[in-house]
Design a protein around this motif. Structure first.
Motif: not given
Length: 205
Positions: A169-170, A122-126, A21-25, A156-157
């Motif tokens: 992108k995360v 819970q998980m909430v998409r979008g 993933a295109d991971f950034e912090v 979520d992607h």
């Protein structure tokens, strides 16, 4: 054992997510040098979010191990439950009351360890957000330990299908520690403070 297992896994997971993933912090310096008990709070988009949050702090802080409140059903699945327990996960004890659910987190904080809670439950998409529970606020107010807020966007992607096609992108943004008891004594107001901070971090990504 949990410290060793989680530290090693989170370092490997950070390498994994940077590869796939295109991971950034963002604002990683906000956790630099931190140690001792903190209550991690974040929005929730993906099953991997606990590890994404952990991986975002593993390089610059001494906050691990992080004990993460986890849905009861996941801890009943053979083999998966052993992995989750090795990573510091513990059950929500859904339906047994908030006082019972927070008993173990209180003990963890008293031992100088960190707790991770997803206030939405819970998980909430979008791009939306769920209705938060007040457990994190109650824990922070009763323990008087600092909240460390996070926002995650794009997890979520992060699926096998998407990874096979491209690197999604995360992003994770780390906020500044919050001493909730210095702002309010009301759990409802405290929950609003927590969620406003998470939303602010999310919208700034």
């Amino acid at each position: 054992i949990v410290r060793l297992c989680q530290n090693n896994f989170l370092r490997l997971f950070r390498i994994f997510i940077q590869l796939f993933a295109d991971f950034e912090v963002i604002d990683e310096e906000n956790c630099a040098g931190l140690s001792g008990p903190h209550i991690f709070v974040s929005n929730h988009k993906n099953y991997l979010d606990p590890f994404i949050v952990g991986a975002s702090v593993i390089r610059k802080s001494k906050l691990a191990p992080i004990r993460v409140m986890t849905a009861d059903e996941y801890l009943k699945i053979p083999i998966l439950n052993l992995f989750l327990l090795s990573q510091g996960c513990f059950p929500t004890y859904y339906g047994k009351g908030i006082e019972f659910s927070l008993k173990w987190p209180h003990e963890v904080l008293l031992r100088g360890r960190c707790i991770g809670i997803f206030p939405e439950g819970q998980m909430v998409r979008g791009n939306g957000f769920g209705i938060p529970s007040k457990g994190a606020a109650i824990l922070a107010l009763q323990s008087r330990k600092p909240i460390l807020p996070f926002a995650i966007k794009g997890s979520d992607h992060l699926t096998l299908r998407n990874i096979g096609r491209h690197r999604p992108k995360v992003s994770v943004r780390i906020g500044m520690p919050i001493l909730l008891h210095e702002q309010t004594s009301d759990p409802n107001h405290g929950t609003d403070v927590i969620m406003r901070e998470i939303v602010k971090l999310y919208e700034s990504i």
